[in-house]
Design a protein around this motif. Sequence first.
Motif, short mmCIF file in Angstrom:
data_model
loop_
_atom_site.label_atom_id
_atom_site.label_comp_id
_atom_site.label_asym_id
_atom_site.label_seq_id
_atom_site.Cartn_x
_atom_site.Cartn_y
_atom_site.Cartn_z
N UNK A 78 0.83 -1.21 0.00
CA UNK A 78 0.00 0.00 0.00
C UNK A 78 0.87 1.25 0.00
N UNK A 79 1.83 1.31 0.93
CA UNK A 79 2.69 2.48 1.02
C UNK A 79 3.60 2.60 -0.20
N UNK A 80 4.08 1.47 -0.70
CA UNK A 80 4.93 1.49 -1.89
C UNK A 80 4.17 2.00 -3.10
N UNK A 81 2.89 1.65 -3.20
CA UNK A 81 2.08 2.13 -4.31
C UNK A 81 1.95 3.65 -4.27
N UNK A 82 1.73 4.18 -3.08
CA UNK A 82 1.62 5.64 -2.94
C UNK A 82 2.95 6.30 -3.27
N UNK A 83 4.02 5.75 -2.74
CA UNK A 83 5.35 6.31 -2.99
C UNK A 83 5.65 6.35 -4.48
N UNK A 84 5.34 5.26 -5.18
CA UNK A 84 5.60 5.20 -6.62
C UNK A 84 4.82 6.22 -7.41
N UNK A 85 3.54 6.36 -7.08
CA UNK A 85 2.70 7.32 -7.80
C UNK A 85 3.17 8.75 -7.57
N UNK A 86 3.48 9.08 -6.32
CA UNK A 86 3.93 10.44 -6.03
C UNK A 86 5.27 10.72 -6.69
N UNK A 87 6.17 9.73 -6.70
CA UNK A 87 7.46 9.91 -7.36
C UNK A 87 7.28 10.17 -8.85
N UNK A 88 6.42 9.41 -9.51
CA UNK A 88 6.16 9.61 -10.94
C UNK A 88 5.49 10.96 -11.18
N UNK A 89 4.57 11.29 -10.30
CA UNK A 89 3.85 12.55 -10.46
C UNK A 89 4.78 13.74 -10.36
N UNK A 90 5.76 13.68 -9.47
CA UNK A 90 6.66 14.81 -9.27
C UNK A 90 7.44 15.11 -10.55
N UNK A 91 7.72 14.09 -11.34
CA UNK A 91 8.41 14.31 -12.61
C UNK A 91 7.44 14.76 -13.70
N UNK A 92 6.18 14.47 -13.53
CA UNK A 92 5.17 14.70 -14.56
C UNK A 92 4.59 16.10 -14.54
N UNK A 93 4.60 16.75 -13.38
CA UNK A 93 3.84 18.00 -13.24
C UNK A 93 4.64 19.25 -13.51
N UNK A 94 5.92 19.12 -13.84
CA UNK A 94 6.68 20.27 -14.31
C UNK A 94 7.07 21.25 -13.24
N UNK A 95 6.50 22.45 -13.29
CA UNK A 95 6.97 23.55 -12.44
C UNK A 95 6.50 23.45 -10.99
N UNK A 96 5.59 22.55 -10.70
CA UNK A 96 5.09 22.39 -9.33
C UNK A 96 5.97 21.39 -8.60
N UNK A 97 6.48 21.77 -7.44
CA UNK A 97 7.37 20.91 -6.67
C UNK A 97 6.62 20.25 -5.52
N UNK A 98 6.85 18.95 -5.35
CA UNK A 98 6.32 18.24 -4.20
C UNK A 98 7.35 18.36 -3.09
N UNK A 99 7.00 19.05 -2.02
CA UNK A 99 7.94 19.32 -0.93
C UNK A 99 7.95 18.21 0.10
#
Length: 160
Positions: A78-99
């Motif tokens: 469960x936690x790994x799934x969330x980690x993976x999605x957020x990691x991919x998203x951080x590269x996908x969204x461009x100028x918005x940074x996940x802090x």
Amino acid sequence: MGIFVVSADKGAFLTRGESVRRLPEQTDFYLFAETKDDAKKLAAQYIGERIGHSSNIQSQAIFDTIEGWVQRASGSDFLSAIEGVVAETSAFIGSINIEGFAVISPEQSDDTLIVSLSEDNRKRTLIETLYNREKGAVEWGDDMRAFNVTGLSKAIQSLF
């Protein structure tokens, strides 16, 4: 990236600034961070400045620091799934940074994903409900849309 957990008993109190509240149930806070020191900083951000067991004596004393509460979490699909999605998203969204991001997991309620974001000088926080922990399957949001890179990215971008 590591996953760290802070477990708080029912009745423990959380505080941020002048605001203090007791937890109505056992609650685990999962923090995603590179190091334990980073996790401690996230704990202060997401959980509050201090956390401690509530008692008649301690509730009127200085709160315990959270440093001793942060432990590395065991592996979880469960936690790994969330980690993976957020990691991919951080590269996908461009100028918005996940802090930073965390999952709050109360004993009786659905888990809540909290993502702290910034773009230039603007900061936002995304809060979403998570469902279906079994075997790493995750759905999120009130309309149960799929927890995936595109869905999360759209939710994040809609805040800016």
